[in-house]
Structures are given as C-alpha cells and as structure tokens.
Write a protein that holds these residues in place. Structure first.
Motif, PDB file in Angstrom:
ATOM      1  N   TYR A   1     -15.322  -3.980  -5.269  1.00  0.00           N
ATOM      2  CA  TYR A   1     -14.498  -2.768  -5.137  1.00  0.00           C
ATOM      3  C   TYR A   1     -13.876  -2.463  -6.497  1.00  0.00           C
TER       4      TYR A   1
ATOM      5  N   MET B   1      -3.603  -9.846  -0.292  1.00  0.00           N
ATOM      6  CA  MET B   1      -5.006 -10.119   0.011  1.00  0.00           C
ATOM      7  C   MET B   1      -5.331 -11.606  -0.051  1.00  0.00           C
TER       8      MET B   1
ATOM      9  N   LEU C   1      -7.131   3.355  -0.497  1.00  0.00           N
ATOM     10  CA  LEU C   1      -6.421   2.299   0.218  1.00  0.00           C
ATOM     11  C   LEU C   1      -7.098   1.988   1.555  1.00  0.00           C
TER      12      LEU C   1
ATOM     13  N   GLN D   1      -2.414  -7.394  -4.978  1.00  0.00           N
ATOM     14  CA  GLN D   1      -3.250  -8.588  -4.860  1.00  0.00           C
ATOM     15  C   GLN D   1      -2.623  -9.640  -3.953  1.00  0.00           C
TER      16      GLN D   1
ATOM     17  N   ALA E   1     -10.656  -5.961   2.101  1.00  0.00           N
ATOM     18  CA  ALA E   1      -9.779  -7.119   1.891  1.00  0.00           C
ATOM     19  C   ALA E   1     -10.079  -8.193   2.933  1.00  0.00           C
TER      20      ALA E   1
ATOM     21  N   SER F   1      -9.832  -3.936  -9.300  1.00  0.00           N
ATOM     22  CA  SER F   1     -11.176  -4.322  -8.888  1.00  0.00           C
ATOM     23  C   SER F   1     -11.167  -5.756  -8.392  1.00  0.00           C
TER      24      SER F   1
ATOM     25  N   SER G   1       0.828  -1.209   0.000  1.00  0.00           N
ATOM     26  CA  SER G   1       0.000   0.000   0.000  1.00  0.00           C
ATOM     27  C   SER G   1       0.862   1.259   0.000  1.00  0.00           C
TER      28      SER G   1
ATOM     29  N   MET H   1      -9.852  -0.220   0.716  1.00  0.00           N
ATOM     30  CA  MET H   1      -9.326  -1.541   0.411  1.00  0.00           C
ATOM     31  C   MET H   1      -9.022  -2.318   1.687  1.00  0.00           C
ATOM     32  N   SER H   2      -8.505  -1.653   2.723  1.00  0.00           N
ATOM     33  CA  SER H   2      -8.171  -2.337   3.973  1.00  0.00           C
ATOM     34  C   SER H   2      -9.414  -2.842   4.693  1.00  0.00           C
TER      35      SER H   2
END
Length: 492
Positions: A430, A302, A341, A299, A348, A418, A286, A344-345
């Motif tokens: 996402y 995750m 980000l 990726q 994930a 995505s 990140s 995303m956190s």
C-alpha cells in the motif's frame, strides 16, 4: 460440594481480569468465587452453564481455533430499522444481492429483539434495551421472517452474526419481575441502571442461574436459527468467566462461530472467548488525518501482536452506529481522506468493517431512537471501491485476518505512507499520499523489483486495471492529494 467448587473457580477460572471497554467506561470487577449462587447438582471438572470450573487440558473445545472463513471476512453492520422505509427483515433481504456485489460476505445485525417501552428513550427506543432474548422486534417482522432472511443469506454465501446485549436488559423483560436477584440493586433494594443508560437495567453476574439462562438464550440462536456468531455489546462490562463459559457452550454446537467483542484490543478477551476486538486506536488516528497528522502515528494502530493472542485480530473500522449517531458522518470525519483510509482499513492486520450507508457516502447522522430511513442512490458512491478492496482482501493470503506481518516501507515521512504485508509468498503493498496537497519526488522502496498494481485511485478516479510497475517507478513519484496504489506480488 459448593465449597470445593468455589475453590476450583478461584484457582482455575479463565480470564480473571476485565479489559477496559472501547469507550473507556468503568470496568466491572470479576466476581469472587464464593459470591456465586450455585446449584447443588453442579458437576466438577467440567464447564457448567455460566461459570468456568476445572477443565481437562485435552478438551478440544477449549482450544483456541480460528475458522477458515474468518480469514477473508468483510464485515457489514446492518441497521434494520433505518435500512429501508419498511424497516423489516423482508425489506432488507432485497439488498443482499447488492451487498454481495460490493464484496460483503458477513452481516452483523444490530439487536433484533423486542424493545422495552418502560423508560424508553425517544419514540422507538434503543435496540439495546432488550425485552425478550428469544424473540424478534415485531417492527422488524416475525421469527419466520428472520428465518427466511437467514436461509436466503446463507444460500447467497453470507455469514450472519447477531448483536448480543449481555450487560443489561430493558425494564419490560420478564426477568425483572420473575428474578429480581438476577439484577444489580442499590442499598435500598432497587434495580439500578448502568451508567446513564436509564432505559436499561443492570444484570448481576454474581448470579449463576442468570448466567445459565443467558447462555441458553445464546445457544438458541446458534442451534435453532443457525447464526454464525455474535458481536457482544459492552463486552468488558461482563465477567470474562461468563464469556469463556458461553463460548465453550456455543462451540459445542458450532465450532466455526465468530465472536467479536465491543472492547479495545487486549490479551485477556482474546485468550479464548473472542476472535476480534475493536481497533479503537486506528479509528482515532484515522480521524486525525483530516487535520494533517503525521502518518507515523497511524502505524501504531496496525500492530496487534502485543494486544492479541495468536489466532485473534483487530476489527478495523471508520464508522459504526455509535460513531455515526454521536460523532459525525464519514463525510464530516474524513472528507477526501476517506478513500485512502478505507483502503488502509482493508489492508491493515485484522478484518475490515463497514457500517450501513457507508457505501452511499451518506452525509447524515442517523437517529438512534427515532425512525430515520437511509436515503439510497441507485449507484452508491463507494460501492465500486469497496468491491475492489474486498476482492484484494479475499484473494491475497497476505491479508488474512490472523496474519500479523506488517512492514512500514516509508521512513521519516510526514504524509506519504507505505507498508507491505506478506504470507505464503504473497505480498500486498500500500502506498498513499494522506496529504491535501500534491507531493513530488517522493521515494518508496517497495522491496521487490516488480509488482502488479491491482488498484489505483488518483484522488478522483478509481482504476482496477492490472498493470506492472517497477521499484524504480516509485523512486521519485509524484502524487496528487489522497492518491494511493495497491500492488501485489506472488513469488514463484
């Protein structure tokens, strides 16, 4: 008796390997069975304080379980010293309603114990130099003040976990003079410090009596104070057989506790003792986005399935007390990438963690050994986004902490990223532009005909009004820098 127990330990000890810590420090080897100091009255075929011995397979406490509340956990690290001008439990308690509105439901309190003065670093010293495991730092208040905070937090729906420092103590801890054999020593018989942490003394996990007392101290906070678990500092520096035995004892009191290891994800720690480990991979990836990294590398941070046993998961973070004080602020590390980000956190696999002042967008590296009060605004900058993300996290089964489903939707893209998550006919999608330039005619196949957009950020403005969007909308979409969408689908 001791010889037989040593044999049982050698054969049956759970977790004989120690994983590397999150900061890649030197690992401590598991003690050999015959090096433990054992009491004569230790019973066989049971768990004794500090050491795992032979366990019957039908023992329900030994089974790995994940409490239901952890599935929707949104964790928040609390720096009591710096949170308010007073730096007390009582002063922090006044922020609980604001945090609840932000969607936080679990509080991680940095160490609350008295801090040693001998060999202290700075004016106030490190939280991680513990003088007494069963007391609180008088600068923060009294035990009654702590109890009041716990009671109030629980009434408001929060879970509370403590930061536990098992690897070392401060030099003023009574154990130093009363039980020197509880510590590691050099060839001259002098107690040593771990690494360059000269304000601390390294504990000796070959010693059974020390292990037993450490577990009793942990039990005190669960049984007497009602804490809901622990974040375990430098967990990989401590023998896994200790953690397994400690968790067995703690779950005998409260089977619903959360155990978080400060260590990179690994199957040894999550085999039994720990529910979660640090997602250091995702953190590092990140940070690199601000420099224009290809999203294909993100990726990798995750995919927890090969690092965690079933029922365990990563803790996703963009900041914490160490990173903030020594590696820079969220403003320095992420800039305009912080919003996508952060989203995303939350989305994930695993659970998200927010550090004190992150909701403020605080552009200041908070001092570690000195008083350095966070300067709060009336309306913290990122609080609305965090509240919206917390709502998505807690209302969608696809985002349950233990759910491993993760599917990348973009192909061979440098900056458009995505992915989708699915569980029990619930899907969360996402889509984000992680580039500092606009993208045009970018294509994503959502995998569904229609979806409900529940959160849209255009790089400047947050929109949480629910709208229906179709797969064709994303066939040739234009995106502003750092624009992202979060969509949900509930199959009938």
């Amino acid at each position: 008796m001791k010889r037989l127990l040593a044999l049982l330990l050698a054969v049956c000890m759970i977790g004989t390997l120690v994983a590397c810590s999150s900061d890649k420090k030197e690992e401590q080897k598991e003690p050999k069975a015959n090096e433990y100091i054992m009491s004569d009255n230790v019973k066989e075929e049971t768990v004794i304080d500090g050491v795992m011995t032979d366990i019957l397979n039908d023992d329900p406490i030994l089974k790995r379980t994940t409490p239901s509340w952890i599935e929707t956990c949104v964790l928040y690290e609390v720096n009591i010293r710096q949170y308010t001008e007073e730096g007390t439990f009582a002063a922090f308690e006044k922020h609980l309603d604001r945090l609840k509105e932000t969607g936080i439901n679990t509080l991680w309190l940095m160490p609350i114990h008295p801090i040693s003065k001998t060999k202290r670093k700075g004016t106030l010293g490190s939280y991680y130099s513990v003088t007494d495991y069963k007391d609180v730092n008088p600068e923060f208040g009294t035990l009654d003040d702590f109890k009041h905070l716990m009671t109030t937090a629980h009434k408001k729906g929060f879970k509370v976990i403590l930061d536990w420092v098992a690897n070392h103590t401060g030099w003023d801890n009574a154990w130093i003079t009363e039980h020197k054999d509880w510590y590691k020593t050099n060839k001259n018989g002098d107690i040593v410090s771990p690494y360059d942490w000269t304000d601390t003394a390294q504990l000796n996990y070959y010693n059974y009596e020390m292990r037993a007392e450490m577990i009793k101290c942990m039990q005190y906070w669960v049984e007497e104070m009602g804490v809901d678990g622990f974040r375990c500092d430098h967990a990989s520096g401590v023998s896994m057989s200790f953690w397994n035995a400690a968790v067995y004892k703690l779950k005998s009191i409260n089977s619903e506790i959360l155990m978080l290891a400060e260590a990179g994800g690994n199957t040894v720690m999550t085999q039994y003792a720990f529910d979660a480990c640090y997602n250091d991979t995702l953190y590092g990836q990140s940070k690199s986005v601000i420099n224009g990294v290809a999203v294909s590398s993100i990726q990798q941070g995750m995919k927890p399935s090969d690092l965690y046993v079933e029922g365990s998961f990563p803790m996703n973070y963009l900041d914490n007390h160490d990173k903030n004080s020594y590696e820079g602020t969220i403003v320095e590390n992420y800039g305009k990438t912080y919003e996508p980000l952060l989203a995303m956190s939350f989305l994930a696999p695993g659970m998200p963690m927010i550090y004190s002042s992150n909701e403020e967008g605080y552009d200041h590296m908070i001092e570690f050994f000195e008083k350095d009060t966070i300067q709060w605004d009336d309306k913290p900058k990122y609080a609305p986004l965090m509240a919206a993300l917390s709502k998505v996290k807690t209302e969608n089964a696809a985002l349950n902490s233990t759910n491993r489903d993760f599917k990348v939707l973009t192909k061979d893209e440098d900056y458009l990223f995505s992915f989708s998550r699915n569980k029990d006919n619930n899907t969360v999608i996402y889509v984000a532009n992680l580039y500092d330039k606009a993208l045009s005619n970018a294509a994503v196949d959502l995998g569904v005909e229609n979806a409900k957009c529940v959160l849209h950020y255009d790089g400047e403005t947050l929109d949480t009004k629910e709208t229906t969007m179709s797969n064709s909308d994303f066939a040739k979409m234009s995106y502003k820098p750092y624009e992202f969408y979060i969509l949900t689908v509930d199959a009938e």
